[in-house]
Design a protein around this motif. Structure first.
Motif, short mmCIF file in Angstrom:
data_model
loop_
_atom_site.label_atom_id
_atom_site.label_comp_id
_atom_site.label_asym_id
_atom_site.label_seq_id
_atom_site.Cartn_x
_atom_site.Cartn_y
_atom_site.Cartn_z
N ASP A 55 -3.14 5.03 -9.72
CA ASP A 55 -3.14 6.43 -9.80
C ASP A 55 -2.16 6.87 -8.73
O ASP A 55 -1.71 8.17 -8.79
CB ASP A 55 -4.52 7.02 -9.68
CG ASP A 55 -5.36 6.83 -10.92
OD1 ASP A 55 -4.92 6.55 -11.98
OD2 ASP A 55 -6.64 6.84 -10.88
N ARG A 56 -2.08 6.16 -7.71
CA ARG A 56 -1.02 6.66 -6.69
C ARG A 56 0.32 6.21 -6.81
O ARG A 56 1.11 6.42 -5.94
CB ARG A 56 -1.57 6.04 -5.20
CG ARG A 56 -2.87 6.49 -4.82
CD ARG A 56 -3.18 7.87 -4.19
NE ARG A 56 -4.26 8.02 -3.50
CZ ARG A 56 -4.71 7.81 -2.13
NH1 ARG A 56 -3.57 7.52 -1.48
NH2 ARG A 56 -5.80 8.14 -1.77
N GLY A 57 0.54 5.23 -7.75
CA GLY A 57 1.82 4.93 -8.45
C GLY A 57 2.44 3.82 -7.75
O GLY A 57 3.71 3.26 -7.77
N PHE A 58 1.41 2.96 -7.70
CA PHE A 58 1.79 1.50 -6.90
C PHE A 58 1.48 0.50 -8.09
O PHE A 58 0.63 0.71 -9.10
CB PHE A 58 0.74 0.91 -5.75
CG PHE A 58 1.19 1.82 -4.66
CD1 PHE A 58 2.09 1.31 -3.71
CD2 PHE A 58 0.12 3.00 -4.18
CE1 PHE A 58 2.33 1.93 -2.76
CE2 PHE A 58 0.08 3.66 -2.99
CZ PHE A 58 1.39 3.16 -2.29
N VAL A 132 6.38 -8.88 3.54
CA VAL A 132 5.06 -8.35 3.51
C VAL A 132 5.25 -7.08 4.15
O VAL A 132 5.52 -7.26 5.64
CB VAL A 132 4.00 -9.21 3.92
CG1 VAL A 132 2.74 -8.38 3.64
CG2 VAL A 132 3.94 -10.52 2.96
N ASP A 133 4.77 -6.05 3.92
CA ASP A 133 5.15 -4.62 4.27
C ASP A 133 3.67 -4.04 4.92
O ASP A 133 3.90 -3.16 5.85
CB ASP A 133 5.80 -3.53 3.70
CG ASP A 133 7.37 -4.00 3.59
OD1 ASP A 133 8.13 -3.96 4.47
OD2 ASP A 133 7.81 -4.29 2.20
N ALA A 134 2.80 -4.61 4.32
CA ALA A 134 1.20 -4.03 4.73
C ALA A 134 0.14 -4.87 4.07
O ALA A 134 0.44 -5.47 2.99
CB ALA A 134 1.16 -2.51 4.21
N ALA A 208 -5.52 2.61 -0.51
CA ALA A 208 -4.36 3.39 -1.06
C ALA A 208 -3.65 4.38 0.02
O ALA A 208 -2.40 4.53 0.00
CB ALA A 208 -4.84 4.26 -2.32
N ASP A 209 -4.41 4.89 0.86
CA ASP A 209 -3.90 5.65 2.10
C ASP A 209 -2.85 4.76 2.82
O ASP A 209 -1.87 5.02 3.23
CB ASP A 209 -4.92 6.22 3.01
CG ASP A 209 -5.52 7.45 2.12
OD1 ASP A 209 -5.24 8.04 1.10
OD2 ASP A 209 -6.54 7.93 2.65
N TRP A 210 -3.66 3.41 3.05
CA TRP A 210 -2.83 2.82 4.09
C TRP A 210 -1.35 2.02 3.46
O TRP A 210 -0.65 2.28 4.04
CB TRP A 210 -3.71 1.47 4.32
CG TRP A 210 -3.18 0.46 5.47
CD1 TRP A 210 -2.59 -0.53 5.29
CD2 TRP A 210 -3.41 0.47 6.95
NE1 TRP A 210 -2.25 -1.25 6.33
CE2 TRP A 210 -2.72 -0.47 7.41
CE3 TRP A 210 -3.95 1.34 7.79
CZ2 TRP A 210 -2.61 -0.65 8.92
CZ3 TRP A 210 -3.91 1.59 9.04
CH2 TRP A 210 -3.26 0.33 9.50
N HIS A 214 2.27 2.75 4.71
CA HIS A 214 3.18 1.52 5.10
C HIS A 214 4.10 0.95 4.09
O HIS A 214 5.11 0.29 4.33
CB HIS A 214 2.26 0.65 5.59
CG HIS A 214 1.39 0.89 6.93
ND1 HIS A 214 2.25 1.20 8.12
CD2 HIS A 214 0.27 1.34 7.05
CE1 HIS A 214 1.23 1.77 8.97
NE2 HIS A 214 -0.14 1.67 8.44
N LEU A 215 4.07 1.13 2.76
CA LEU A 215 4.87 0.69 2.01
C LEU A 215 5.92 1.78 1.51
O LEU A 215 5.86 2.14 0.46
CB LEU A 215 4.05 0.22 0.64
CG LEU A 215 3.26 -0.89 0.62
CD1 LEU A 215 2.77 -1.43 -0.91
CD2 LEU A 215 3.63 -2.24 1.43
N THR A 216 6.63 2.07 2.73
CA THR A 216 7.47 3.18 2.56
C THR A 216 9.22 2.66 2.64
O THR A 216 9.98 3.42 2.40
CB THR A 216 7.27 4.21 3.48
OG1 THR A 216 7.28 3.72 4.89
CG2 THR A 216 6.11 4.88 3.19
N THR A 217 9.15 1.25 3.06
CA THR A 217 10.70 1.02 3.65
C THR A 217 10.77 -0.19 2.52
O THR A 217 9.80 -1.09 2.45
CB THR A 217 10.86 0.61 4.81
OG1 THR A 217 9.85 -0.45 5.21
CG2 THR A 217 10.57 1.82 5.77
#
Length: 220
Positions: A55-58, A132-134, A208-210, A214-217
Motif C-alpha cells: 500500500d505504501r508503494g514497496f 542493504v539500505d534499511a 513501513a514508516d522506517w 530510509h529506502l530513499t537513496t
C-alpha cells in the motif's frame, strides 16, 4: 497502483527456493523477508506487513529459506531454523539475485527479519553493506548474528512486544554491539507473536514508516 506478483524458484547457496515476488510499478524500494523459526514464506504475520508495504508503494519478496525436504527434517529436529550461517548464505544469494535483476538492480533494498530470520538478515546486511539500505526486525534474535552486528551499516529498527521480556533483553544487549543507527521499539501489551488485537498493525505501520524514511537513496 499496478502490481505484479509471481511465484518463482530462486537458485541460491546450493538450493532452489520458492519465492513470492510482488513488484508494484515504479516501486520506491523492495523489501526481502526472512521468516522466523519453523515458519515459511506463507507466514500470516509477514503477509500482513507485506500488504501494508504494498500500500505504501514497496515491492516485497517472501521466500522459503529451507527446501521442502529440509522443512520436514527441521520439523523434527529444530536444527536448521537455528543454522544462522545457512539461512544468511541463502538470504545473501537472494539479495544478489535481486540486485542482478534488470527490474530491481537500481531499486533500494531493505530486509525484514522475524525471530531467527532477523539474525540472518543482519548477517546478510553485514556481508552486503553496499546493497542493504534499511533493516526491520520483528520479535527478532539479533544476538544470534554475533560478530556480524558490529559490521552492519544499514539503519536498523528492532521491534519487540513489551511482554516478550527475554527477547527485549536480548535486543537491548545486541544494540550495544551495533554501530549502525538503530532504534528499539516496544509495542505495548504485545507478546512474541503479536497476536494481541492491533499490535501487528502497529508493527506493519512502523516498519513501513522506517522503510519510507530510509529506502530513499539508490544502492551505491
Amino acid at each position: 497502483m499496478s502490481q505484479q506478483m509471481t511465484t518463482c524458484r530462486v537458485p541460491t547457496a546450493g538450493a532452489d527456493l520458492e519465492a513470492d515476488v510482488h513488484l508494484p510499478a515504479d516501486a520506491r524500494g523492495v523489501v526481502l523477508f526472512a521468516h522466523g523459526s519453523g515458519s515459511s514464506r506463507r507466514s500470516p504475520r509477514n503477509r500482513v506487513v507485506a500488504d501494508v508495504l504494498h500500500d505504501r508503494g514497496f515491492g516485497t519478496v517472501l521466500v522459503d529459506l529451507l527446501t521442502a525436504d529440509e522443512e520436514r527434517l527441521d520439523a523434527v529436529t529444530h536444527e536448521l531454523r537455528f543454522d544462522i550461517g545457512l539461512l544468511a548464505d541463502r538470504l545473501t544469494g537472494i539479495l544478489d539475485w535481486l540486485h542482478a535483476r534488470p527490474d530491481t538492480a537500481n531499486t533500494p533494498l531493505g530486509l525484514f527479519g522475524a525471530s531467527t530470520g532477523a539474525a540472518a538478515a543482519l548477517v546478510t546486511a553485514a556481508a552486503r553493506p553496499q546493497l542493504v539500505d534499511a533493516i526491520v526486525s520483528r520479535g527478532g534474535r539479533p544476538d544470534l548474528a554475533e560478530t556480524a552486528l558490529s559490521a552492519v551499516q544499514a539503519p536498523t529498527l528492532l521491534i519487540v512486544g513489551s511482554h516478550d521480556e527475554s527477547v527485549v533483553d536480548l535486543n537491548q544487549e545486541a544494540r550495544t554491539a551495533m554501530t549502525a543507527p538503530n532504534e528499539l521499539l516496544l509495542i505495548p501489551g504485545a507478546s512474541h507473536l503479536f497476536g494481541e488485537p492491533g499490535t501487528l498493525d502497529q508493527v506493519a505501520d512502523r516498519a513501513a514508516d522506517w522503510f519510507s524514511t530510509h529506502l530513499t537513496t539508490l544502492p551505491s
